[in-house]
Design an enzyme around this catalytic site. Structure first.
Site, PDB file in Angstrom:
ATOM      1  N   ARG A  18       7.858  -1.514  35.663  1.00 39.25           N
ATOM      2  CA  ARG A  18       9.463  -1.460  34.737  1.00 39.25           C
ATOM      3  C   ARG A  18      10.236  -0.216  34.912  1.00 39.25           C
ATOM      4  O   ARG A  18      11.289  -1.037  35.007  1.00 39.25           O
ATOM      5  CB  ARG A  18       8.807  -1.854  32.856  1.00 39.25           C
ATOM      6  CG  ARG A  18       8.507  -3.217  32.893  1.00 39.25           C
ATOM      7  CD  ARG A  18       8.234  -3.589  31.746  1.00 39.25           C
ATOM      8  NE  ARG A  18       6.979  -2.349  31.090  1.00 39.25           N
ATOM      9  CZ  ARG A  18       6.946  -2.269  29.937  1.00 39.25           C
ATOM     10  NH1 ARG A  18       7.607  -2.938  28.955  1.00 39.25           N
ATOM     11  NH2 ARG A  18       6.285  -1.117  29.555  1.00 39.25           N
ATOM     12  N   ASN A  36       6.715  -6.823  30.544  1.00 42.35           N
ATOM     13  CA  ASN A  36       5.196  -6.464  30.411  1.00 42.35           C
ATOM     14  C   ASN A  36       4.663  -8.404  30.182  1.00 42.35           C
ATOM     15  O   ASN A  36       5.896  -8.206  29.238  1.00 42.35           O
ATOM     16  CB  ASN A  36       3.783  -5.784  29.907  1.00 42.35           C
ATOM     17  CG  ASN A  36       4.349  -4.438  30.454  1.00 42.35           C
ATOM     18  OD1 ASN A  36       5.365  -4.671  32.068  1.00 42.35           O
ATOM     19  ND2 ASN A  36       3.810  -2.641  30.471  1.00 42.35           N
TER      20      ASN A  36
END
Length: 88
Positions: A18, A36
């Site tokens: 990320r 996520n």
């Protein structure tokens, strides 16, 4: 402006995917978000000029050093309302 919804599968959680994606998207001037999912995948929406979106999609297939990308599901979506690229 083109926008895509992505679902990235593989070893993409716990490896900095990320944060890496935020850096890459910001460098390319894209907007959107990344987060996520409970199943271990990563979900994102990316929007911007088509060449920049394609550059990020190409980079996402590799990911950061510790990641292993097995599959990316991609679909067209409406661009996000917020400017910039954010981690959720």
């Amino acid at each position: 402006m083109n926008a895509r919804h992505l679902r990235v599968e593989g070893r993409v959680q716990g490896v900095g995917y990320r944060d890496w994606m935020v850096q890459e998207a910001t460098r390319l001037g894209l907007s959107g978000w990344v987060r996520n999912l409970p199943d271990g995948s990563v979900e994102a929406v990316v929007a911007g000029p088509e060449p920049a979106v394609q550059a990020l999609l190409t980079a996402c297939r590799r990911g950061p050093t510790l990641a292993r990308v097995d599959r990316i599901e991609e679909s067209f979506v409406e661009p996000p309302d917020m400017p910039g690229f954010h981690r959720r």
